[in-house]
Design an enzyme around this catalytic site. Structure first.
Site, PDB file in Angstrom:
ATOM      1  N   HIS A   1       3.915  -2.295   2.963  1.00  0.00           N
ATOM      2  CA  HIS A   1       3.941  -0.970   2.322  1.00  0.00           C
ATOM      3  C   HIS A   1       5.403  -0.702   1.535  1.00  0.00           C
ATOM      4  O   HIS A   1       6.300  -0.981   2.048  1.00  0.00           O
ATOM      5  CB  HIS A   1       4.083   0.167   3.413  1.00  0.00           C
ATOM      6  CG  HIS A   1       2.496   0.010   4.116  1.00  0.00           C
ATOM      7  ND1 HIS A   1       2.329  -0.801   5.106  1.00  0.00           N
ATOM      8  CD2 HIS A   1       1.511   0.669   4.008  1.00  0.00           C
ATOM      9  CE1 HIS A   1       1.136  -0.686   5.745  1.00  0.00           C
ATOM     10  NE2 HIS A   1       0.722   0.492   4.835  1.00  0.00           N
TER      11      HIS A   1
ATOM     12  N   ASP B   1       0.857  -1.223   0.020  1.00  0.00           N
ATOM     13  CA  ASP B   1       0.059  -0.116  -0.043  1.00  0.00           C
ATOM     14  C   ASP B   1       0.809   1.198  -0.016  1.00  0.00           C
ATOM     15  O   ASP B   1       1.868   1.359   0.448  1.00  0.00           O
ATOM     16  CB  ASP B   1      -0.718   0.006   1.415  1.00  0.00           C
ATOM     17  CG  ASP B   1      -1.877  -1.278   1.248  1.00  0.00           C
ATOM     18  OD1 ASP B   1      -1.961  -1.690   0.383  1.00  0.00           O
ATOM     19  OD2 ASP B   1      -2.955  -0.793   2.260  1.00  0.00           O
TER      20      ASP B   1
HETATM   21 ZN    ZN Z   1      -2.549   2.900   3.306  1.00  0.00          ZN
END
Ligand code: ZN
Length: 335
Positions: free
Chosen positions: A287, A146
């Protein structure tokens, strides 16, 4: 005795007629071999169209310059507009995941067929379930990333590519403008790209129009680079409510293993989190914007492969688990 025989005969005749009618519009895929190249095309049981297909194949086959030595796929669109019947033939050659698409457009008028013109050849990436050698009996997980892309994303892409595995990236619209080349690379490597809103606001606090804008802007930006609209959405913070679910026109993907990479920035900790919890069907949240995350992948991926896991995109995960994703529904794993 005689009466029951006649009744049976009538029932049989009715069933036979139903069988014939039902089969009439069925499309079959036919295969034709020429110079060791398989030509695959759909065939109606409809003389009208089949005649045109036959002619097209016979008249143009000898002119095909086939580069791909394996298969050639032929398809068509047969449709009416204002005054005309149109028949457009499509030829697809797929070479190393790149689709070369040729089009021939014809107009049909009073049973006469006229070629309209040669249309441009289009190249695009085949984004179907193209990972080869996926064993659906093996345990399978989806790594998801993400909040990117940023300067670190390219590093992650190279690691994934080195091990020949695929993952899914949920992009933030505000990061797209300055990272177009990375997104092209992501797309080219066959990674899946999803929508993670434009600016990562907490959507539950926003009005309807603002929520729509958060998704639409990012969808358009991704489309402008890849030519494809994302088919998966992950709302910022994974938070949804009824209103948000109704506004999202794709399936909503969350996760069931959170690596907390954003919190610890510790590659060993990320590794331990994944390896101690991982099981078949998991969706793992990471991430791509952090160095510790890319370092952890150098540990995680070889270990998962050693343990026999297949690493696939989210869409592939659900495809191989034979679960149909529905729009507006939330999924945190596939099992
Ligand atoms: Zn996020």
């Amino acid at each position: 005795m005689k009466k029951s025989f006649i009744i049976c005969l009538i029932i049989f005749i009715i069933l036979f007629i139903i069988y014939i009618i039902k089969d009439k519009d069925k499309i079959n895929n036919y295969e034709y071999n020429k110079d060791n190249i398989n030509i695959i095309y759909p065939y109606f049981n409809n003389d009208n169209i089949d005649n045109y297909i036959n002619n097209y194949l016979i008249n143009t086959l000898f002119n095909f310059k086939i580069n791909n030595k394996n298969n050639l796929f032929i398809d068509y669109d047969y449709y009416n507009d204002m005054d005309n019947t149109n028949l457009t033939f499509y030829r697809y050659e797929i070479i190393d995941n790149i689709v070369k698409e040729y089009k021939d457009k014809y107009l049909i008028n009073n049973n006469k067929i006229n070629k309209v013109k040669d249309l441009d050849v289009i190249n695009y990436i085949y984004d179907g379930y193209t990972q080869k050698n996926i064993d659906k009996n093996k345990p399978m997980i989806a790594l998801t990333f993400d909040d990117g892309p940023n300067y670190n994303t390219g590093k992650i892409l190279d690691i994934l590519n080195k091990y020949n595995v695929k993952a899914t990236f949920f992009l933030l619209g505000k990061n797209i403008e300055n990272n177009k080349d990375i997104i092209k690379k992501m797309n080219g490597y066959g990674m899946e790209i999803g929508n993670h809103t434009y600016s990562h606001k907490l959507l539950t606090k926003l009005k309807k129009d603002k929520i729509k804008e958060e998704f639409n802007k990012t969808n358009d930006l991704i489309y402008s680079i890849t030519g494809k609209y994302p088919t998966l959405t992950r709302p910022s913070y994974g938070s949804t409510n009824n209103k948000i679910r109704k506004l999202i026109n794709t399936p909503i993907i969350i996760w069931d293993i959170d690596t907390l990479d954003w919190k610890y920035h510790n590659s060993n900790k990320i590794y331990n989190k994944v390896i101690s919890k991982v099981k078949d069907g998991d969706i793992i949240l990471m991430h791509d914007i952090y160095s510790a995350t890319s370092n952890s992948l150098e540990l995680i991926i070889p270990k998962l492969l050693e343990e026999g896991y297949e690493l696939v995109t989210v869409s592939e995960l659900f495809y191989y688990k034979e679960i149909t994703l529905e729009k507006g529904k939330v999924y945190g794993f596939a099992k």
